[in-house]
Every structure is written in structure tokens, then in C-alpha cells.
Write a protein that holds these residues in place. Structure first.
Motif, PDB file in Angstrom:
ATOM      1  N   ILE A   1     -10.265  -3.918  -3.836  1.00 54.64           N
ATOM      2  CA  ILE A   1      -8.788  -3.550  -3.439  1.00 54.64           C
ATOM      3  C   ILE A   1      -8.200  -4.096  -2.559  1.00 54.64           C
ATOM      4  CG2 ILE A   1      -7.196  -1.222  -2.667  1.00 54.64           C
ATOM      5  CD1 ILE A   1      -9.714   0.344  -4.758  1.00 54.64           C
ATOM      6  N   ALA A   2      -9.054  -4.050  -1.660  1.00 52.37           N
ATOM      7  CA  ALA A   2      -8.259  -4.774  -0.283  1.00 52.37           C
ATOM      8  C   ALA A   2      -8.091  -5.741  -0.209  1.00 52.37           C
ATOM      9  CB  ALA A   2      -9.605  -4.631   1.151  1.00 52.37           C
ATOM     10  N   GLU A   3      -8.922  -6.627  -1.169  1.00 56.94           N
ATOM     11  CA  GLU A   3      -8.562  -8.050  -1.967  1.00 56.94           C
ATOM     12  C   GLU A   3      -7.209  -8.350  -2.466  1.00 56.94           C
ATOM     13  OE1 GLU A   3     -12.133 -10.436  -2.489  1.00 56.94           O
ATOM     14  OE2 GLU A   3     -13.128 -10.289  -1.296  1.00 56.94           O
ATOM     15  N   ALA A   4      -6.888  -7.726  -2.862  1.00 62.20           N
ATOM     16  CA  ALA A   4      -6.187  -7.400  -4.460  1.00 62.20           C
ATOM     17  C   ALA A   4      -4.623  -6.532  -3.347  1.00 62.20           C
ATOM     18  CB  ALA A   4      -6.170  -6.325  -5.100  1.00 62.20           C
TER      19      ALA A   4
ATOM     20  N   THR B   1       1.002  -5.222   5.134  1.00 66.39           N
ATOM     21  CA  THR B   1       1.065  -3.819   5.094  1.00 66.39           C
ATOM     22  C   THR B   1       0.343  -3.077   3.941  1.00 66.39           C
ATOM     23  OG1 THR B   1       3.111  -3.665   4.326  1.00 66.39           O
ATOM     24  CG2 THR B   1       3.327  -4.635   6.501  1.00 66.39           C
ATOM     25  N   ARG B   2       0.008  -3.138   2.977  1.00 66.45           N
ATOM     26  CA  ARG B   2      -0.610  -2.431   1.585  1.00 66.45           C
ATOM     27  C   ARG B   2      -1.828  -2.379   1.714  1.00 66.45           C
ATOM     28  NH1 ARG B   2       1.966  -0.931  -2.563  1.00 66.45           N
ATOM     29  NH2 ARG B   2       0.597  -1.237  -3.928  1.00 66.45           N
ATOM     30  N   ARG B   3      -2.464  -3.449   2.346  1.00 73.36           N
ATOM     31  CA  ARG B   3      -3.515  -3.819   2.775  1.00 73.36           C
ATOM     32  C   ARG B   3      -3.946  -2.789   3.848  1.00 73.36           C
ATOM     33  NH1 ARG B   3      -5.452  -9.324   3.498  1.00 73.36           N
ATOM     34  NH2 ARG B   3      -5.321  -9.487   1.026  1.00 73.36           N
ATOM     35  N   VAL B   4      -3.458  -3.028   5.381  1.00 70.55           N
ATOM     36  CA  VAL B   4      -3.220  -2.190   5.846  1.00 70.55           C
ATOM     37  C   VAL B   4      -3.413  -0.758   6.101  1.00 70.55           C
ATOM     38  CG1 VAL B   4      -2.496  -1.450   7.837  1.00 70.55           C
ATOM     39  CG2 VAL B   4      -2.622  -4.364   7.864  1.00 70.55           C
TER      40      VAL B   4
ATOM     41  N   GLN C   1      -5.743   4.572   4.952  1.00 69.39           N
ATOM     42  CA  GLN C   1      -5.246   5.978   4.461  1.00 69.39           C
ATOM     43  C   GLN C   1      -7.833   6.434   4.440  1.00 69.39           C
ATOM     44  OE1 GLN C   1      -3.161   6.771   1.013  1.00 69.39           O
ATOM     45  NE2 GLN C   1      -1.364   6.110   2.443  1.00 69.39           N
ATOM     46  N   LEU C   2      -8.398   4.913   3.598  1.00 69.82           N
ATOM     47  CA  LEU C   2      -9.636   4.936   3.563  1.00 69.82           C
ATOM     48  C   LEU C   2     -10.365   6.147   4.866  1.00 69.82           C
ATOM     49  CD1 LEU C   2     -11.896   4.228   1.305  1.00 69.82           C
ATOM     50  CD2 LEU C   2     -11.779   2.148   1.926  1.00 69.82           C
ATOM     51  N   LEU C   3      -9.751   5.082   6.113  1.00 72.77           N
ATOM     52  CA  LEU C   3     -11.027   4.933   7.160  1.00 72.77           C
ATOM     53  C   LEU C   3     -10.071   6.665   7.405  1.00 72.77           C
ATOM     54  CD1 LEU C   3     -10.536   1.481   8.599  1.00 72.77           C
ATOM     55  CD2 LEU C   3     -12.547   2.960   8.136  1.00 72.77           C
ATOM     56  N   ALA C   4      -9.246   7.418   7.614  1.00 76.41           N
ATOM     57  CA  ALA C   4      -8.628   8.221   8.571  1.00 76.41           C
ATOM     58  C   ALA C   4      -9.208   9.703   6.780  1.00 76.41           C
ATOM     59  CB  ALA C   4      -7.437   8.790   7.753  1.00 76.41           C
ATOM     60  N   ALA C   5      -9.735   9.143   5.846  1.00 76.27           N
ATOM     61  CA  ALA C   5     -10.215  10.178   4.727  1.00 76.27           C
ATOM     62  C   ALA C   5     -11.581  11.083   5.259  1.00 76.27           C
ATOM     63  CB  ALA C   5     -10.129   9.735   3.271  1.00 76.27           C
ATOM     64  N   ALA C   6     -11.353  12.078   4.759  1.00 78.29           N
ATOM     65  CA  ALA C   6     -12.935  12.898   4.851  1.00 78.29           C
ATOM     66  C   ALA C   6     -13.649  12.483   3.899  1.00 78.29           C
ATOM     67  CB  ALA C   6     -12.245  14.408   4.586  1.00 78.29           C
TER      68      ALA C   6
ATOM     69  N   MET D   1      -4.221  -2.644  -9.162  1.00 77.20           N
ATOM     70  CA  MET D   1      -4.082  -3.337 -10.729  1.00 77.20           C
ATOM     71  C   MET D   1      -2.788  -3.490 -10.874  1.00 77.20           C
ATOM     72  SD  MET D   1      -7.144  -3.284 -12.067  1.00 77.20           S
ATOM     73  CE  MET D   1      -7.070  -3.289 -13.785  1.00 77.20           C
ATOM     74  N   LEU D   2      -1.474  -2.841 -10.527  1.00 71.40           N
ATOM     75  CA  LEU D   2      -0.128  -3.180 -10.900  1.00 71.40           C
ATOM     76  C   LEU D   2      -0.136  -4.234 -10.053  1.00 71.40           C
ATOM     77  CD1 LEU D   2       1.157  -0.050 -10.568  1.00 71.40           C
ATOM     78  CD2 LEU D   2       1.021  -1.138 -12.093  1.00 71.40           C
ATOM     79  N   ASP D   3      -0.568  -4.213  -8.781  1.00 66.36           N
ATOM     80  CA  ASP D   3      -0.260  -5.487  -7.442  1.00 66.36           C
ATOM     81  C   ASP D   3      -0.485  -6.865  -8.725  1.00 66.36           C
ATOM     82  OD1 ASP D   3       1.070  -4.070  -6.011  1.00 66.36           O
ATOM     83  OD2 ASP D   3       0.125  -5.219  -4.829  1.00 66.36           O
ATOM     84  N   ALA D   4      -2.032  -7.064  -8.799  1.00 68.11           N
ATOM     85  CA  ALA D   4      -2.868  -8.264  -9.519  1.00 68.11           C
ATOM     86  C   ALA D   4      -2.287  -8.719 -10.474  1.00 68.11           C
ATOM     87  CB  ALA D   4      -4.093  -7.986  -9.180  1.00 68.11           C
ATOM     88  N   ASP D   5      -1.228  -7.705 -11.420  1.00 70.10           N
ATOM     89  CA  ASP D   5      -0.909  -7.339 -13.142  1.00 70.10           C
ATOM     90  C   ASP D   5      -0.248  -8.813 -13.427  1.00 70.10           C
ATOM     91  OD1 ASP D   5       0.525  -7.230 -15.340  1.00 70.10           O
ATOM     92  OD2 ASP D   5      -0.200  -5.215 -15.668  1.00 70.10           O
TER      93      ASP D   5
END
Length: 97
Positions: free
Chosen positions: A22-25, A29-32, A37-42, A58-62
Motif C-alpha cells: 500500500i505504501a509503495e502504491a 502526502t497520501r503515503r504519509v 493512520q496505521l501507526l496511530a491505529a489500535a 488500488m484506485l491510484d494504481a489503476d
């Protein structure tokens, strides 16, 4: 007689369903934001974050992503009802959650 899907599913999706894929795709700022969000998630929230951002990636890579986004914004994107979608999934033997 056999039937083939109109849009066959690739066994190897454009974006792997994991944090690295996901991060590579995602870019900039979207990656950041994804990583923030992932690091802050329980732990019980992390799966939801991954699912949301995998869809975004997936949408970005389409290759047709820009066309789809434009159609959504101008109101010409083909839509379906939830009931029809559930019926198609059940008919195909796919889970309905």
C-alpha cells in the motif's frame, strides 16, 4: 457451456494487500497520511485502516483511475444498488459480510 467474467480478476493484484504494498502504491502526502493512520491505529483498528488505504492505493494504481475519478465527479459513473451487488456475490458463491 462455460462463462467467463466480464472483468477477470487478476490473481496478483496491482497492489499487494499489506502495508508495504500500500505504501509503495501511494505517493507523497497520501503515503504519509496512510502511515500516520496505521501507526496511530489500535490493533483492532489496523485492519480497517489497511482495507481503506488498499482501496485508495488500488484506485491510484489503476490505469483507468483518472477516467473513473472524472466520471464519478461528473456524475456519469455507472452505479448499482447494494441489493444487486449482494445478489451477484451470492450467485457467484462469494461471501457476503
Amino acid at each position: 457451456m462455460t462463462a467467463q467474467p466480464i472483468h477477470p480478476h487478476d490473481p496478483d493484484p496491482r497492489v499487494p494487500r499489506n502495508a508495504n504494498g500500500i505504501a509503495e502504491a501511494l505517493a507523497g502526502t497520501r503515503r504519509v497520511e496512510f502511515l500516520r493512520q496505521l501507526l496511530a491505529a489500535a490493533p483492532e483498528e489496523a485492519e480497517g485502516v489497511l482495507r481503506h488505504w488498499w482501496c485508495e492505493a488500488m484506485l491510484d494504481a489503476d490505469p483507468a483511475g483518472d477516467r473513473l475519478a472524472a466520471a464519478a465527479l461528473d456524475g456519469t459513473l455507472r452505479t448499482t444498488t447494494v441489493e444487486d451487488l449482494i445478489a451477484r456475490r451470492r450467485q457467484a458463491g462469494n461471501p457476503v459480510e
